[in-house]
Design a protein around this motif. Sequence first.
Motif, mmCIF file in Angstrom:
data_model
loop_
_atom_site.group_PDB
_atom_site.id
_atom_site.type_symbol
_atom_site.label_atom_id
_atom_site.label_comp_id
_atom_site.label_asym_id
_atom_site.label_seq_id
_atom_site.Cartn_x
_atom_site.Cartn_y
_atom_site.Cartn_z
ATOM 1 N N VAL A 23 28.473 -91.564 26.809
ATOM 2 C CA VAL A 23 28.853 -91.341 25.672
ATOM 3 C C VAL A 23 29.901 -93.003 25.919
ATOM 4 C CG1 VAL A 23 30.525 -91.693 23.037
ATOM 5 C CG2 VAL A 23 29.387 -89.451 23.877
ATOM 6 N N LYS A 25 30.807 -95.904 23.469
ATOM 7 C CA LYS A 25 30.875 -96.364 22.538
ATOM 8 C C LYS A 25 32.375 -97.031 23.138
ATOM 9 C CE LYS A 25 33.928 -92.607 20.779
ATOM 10 N NZ LYS A 25 33.507 -91.412 20.086
ATOM 11 N N VAL A 67 25.389 -90.550 18.721
ATOM 12 C CA VAL A 67 25.666 -89.186 18.490
ATOM 13 C C VAL A 67 26.284 -89.724 16.589
ATOM 14 C CG1 VAL A 67 25.800 -88.737 20.446
ATOM 15 C CG2 VAL A 67 27.472 -89.983 19.936
ATOM 16 N N MET A 151 23.607 -80.207 16.664
ATOM 17 C CA MET A 151 24.482 -80.183 16.682
ATOM 18 C C MET A 151 25.709 -80.320 15.540
ATOM 19 S SD MET A 151 26.544 -83.428 15.990
ATOM 20 C CE MET A 151 27.090 -85.200 17.039
ATOM 21 N N MET A 153 30.877 -80.616 15.753
ATOM 22 C CA MET A 153 31.036 -80.985 16.557
ATOM 23 C C MET A 153 32.951 -80.195 16.173
ATOM 24 S SD MET A 153 31.851 -84.992 15.928
ATOM 25 C CE MET A 153 32.970 -85.426 16.791
ATOM 26 N N MET A 195 32.744 -82.079 23.715
ATOM 27 C CA MET A 195 32.857 -83.185 24.322
ATOM 28 C C MET A 195 33.714 -82.767 24.919
ATOM 29 S SD MET A 195 33.048 -84.738 20.582
ATOM 30 C CE MET A 195 34.647 -85.692 20.504
ATOM 31 N N SER A 196 34.741 -84.016 25.963
ATOM 32 C CA SER A 196 35.763 -84.489 26.691
ATOM 33 C C SER A 196 36.700 -83.569 27.295
ATOM 34 C CB SER A 196 36.597 -85.768 26.948
ATOM 35 O OG SER A 196 35.467 -87.036 27.745
ATOM 36 N N ARG A 211 28.452 -84.342 25.214
ATOM 37 C CA ARG A 211 28.274 -85.642 24.513
ATOM 38 C C ARG A 211 30.206 -85.994 25.913
ATOM 39 N NH1 ARG A 211 27.685 -82.860 20.282
ATOM 40 N NH2 ARG A 211 29.836 -83.883 19.274
ATOM 41 N N ILE A 212 29.568 -86.707 26.205
ATOM 42 C CA ILE A 212 30.902 -87.156 27.414
ATOM 43 C C ILE A 212 31.596 -88.771 27.058
ATOM 44 C CG2 ILE A 212 33.016 -86.561 28.828
ATOM 45 C CD1 ILE A 212 31.041 -83.590 29.081
ATOM 46 N N GLY A 213 32.415 -89.439 26.993
ATOM 47 C CA GLY A 213 32.461 -90.350 26.579
ATOM 48 C C GLY A 213 33.928 -90.723 28.274
ATOM 49 N N THR A 214 35.151 -90.237 27.253
ATOM 50 C CA THR A 214 37.184 -90.454 28.786
ATOM 51 C C THR A 214 37.162 -90.101 29.409
ATOM 52 O OG1 THR A 214 37.871 -89.708 25.450
ATOM 53 C CG2 THR A 214 38.797 -89.548 27.207
ATOM 54 N N ARG A 220 39.450 -94.757 25.722
ATOM 55 C CA ARG A 220 39.540 -95.905 25.350
ATOM 56 C C ARG A 220 40.094 -96.753 24.090
ATOM 57 N NH1 ARG A 220 34.964 -92.451 23.526
ATOM 58 N NH2 ARG A 220 36.498 -91.443 22.457
HETATM 59 C C1 PLP Z 1 32.922 -90.111 21.152
HETATM 60 C C2 PLP Z 1 32.552 -89.402 20.761
HETATM 61 C C3 PLP Z 1 32.190 -88.604 21.748
HETATM 62 C C4 PLP Z 1 32.643 -88.852 23.613
HETATM 63 O O1 PLP Z 1 33.985 -88.165 23.167
HETATM 64 P P1 PLP Z 1 35.112 -88.206 23.856
HETATM 65 O O2 PLP Z 1 36.259 -87.437 23.217
HETATM 66 O O3 PLP Z 1 35.262 -89.568 24.624
HETATM 67 O O4 PLP Z 1 34.120 -87.624 25.302
HETATM 68 C C5 PLP Z 1 31.554 -87.383 21.535
HETATM 69 N N1 PLP Z 1 29.926 -87.166 20.299
HETATM 70 C C6 PLP Z 1 30.565 -88.128 19.278
HETATM 71 C C7 PLP Z 1 29.635 -87.569 18.634
HETATM 72 C C8 PLP Z 1 31.606 -88.856 19.661
HETATM 73 O O5 PLP Z 1 31.637 -89.767 18.269
#
Ligand code: PLP
Length: 221
Positions: A23, A25, A67, A151, A153, A195-196, A211-214, A220
Motif C-alpha cells: 500500500v 498511499k 483498497v 475484504m 478491516m 495490514m501492518s 495489504r501492507i504499507g507501514t 506515514r
Molecule cells: C492504509 C491502508 C492499508 C495499509 O495500512 P498499514 O497499516 O500502513 O499497513 C491497508 N488497507 C487499507 C484499506 C488502507 O487504507
Amino acid sequence: MAIADNLKKVRDQLPAGVQLIVVTKTHEPATIMEAYHAGQRLFGENKVQELQAKQGLLPPDIQWHMVGHLQSNKVKYIAPFISLIHSVDSLKLLRVIDREATKNQRVIPCLLQLHIADETTKFGMSFAECCRLLESEAFQNMAHVEIMGVMGMATFTDDQEQVRREFRELREHCRALKQKYFASRDSFREISMGMSDDYRIGVEEGSTMVRIGTAIFGERE
Ligand SMILES: *Cc1c(COP(=O)(O)O)cnc(C)c1O
C-alpha cells in the motif's frame, strides 16, 4: 536499502499462496520504485486521485488495487486499468463499476467489503446486505464484474483476540457466501484481511491477500 529489506522480511513471513499488496498511499513515486526494483508488482492505494496519478507515472506492468472507500462518481477514472477493487460496499457502487467496465470492454475483478469491526466509521456491508446484493436482479444481469471474494478491516485495537475473532467472522462469512452463491466458481476464493499491525493474525486465520504499507515504507507523515 531499507525498503527492500522490509519487503523481504514481510515476504518471508507469508505462506505460499498469500498475495502481498504493498500500500503506497502518501508515498512518492521514487519511494515506490524501490519496492518495484525489489520485484514487487502488486500495489494498492486508497484514494482515486493518487491512484490515477501514480498509475500514469509508474511502469505499466504494475497491477494496481483499489483498497479504500470508492465513490461511484470516481469509478470512471480507474476503470480502464484497475486490477482489483477491494472495497465494493453497495449495489449502487457495483452497478457503476459494471457500467464503466462495459465502456472499457473489460471485466473488473472485485471483492465485497464486509463490516467486521467495532467502529462504526469503517465501511462495509453486513452479511445480509451481501446476500441481498448477490440475489438482486441487477447483480444477476452484470456481465462486466467478477466477484473474487471478500475484504474486511479489523478494529484498531491492541486486543489481538478481538482482531482474531473479527477475522474469523470474515472467513466464516466468506465460506457461507461461497456455499450459497459461488459453490461452482473457483474464482471466488480471496480473503483480503491483514495490514501492518495484524497481518500475521490475518494469515493464521486464512487470509489470501494482505495489504501492507507501514511495515514496508515506515510511518506515514
Ligand atoms: C492504509 C491502508 C492499508 C495499509 O495500512 P498499514 O497499516 O500502513 O499497513 C491497508 N488497507 C487499507 C484499506 C488502507 O487504507
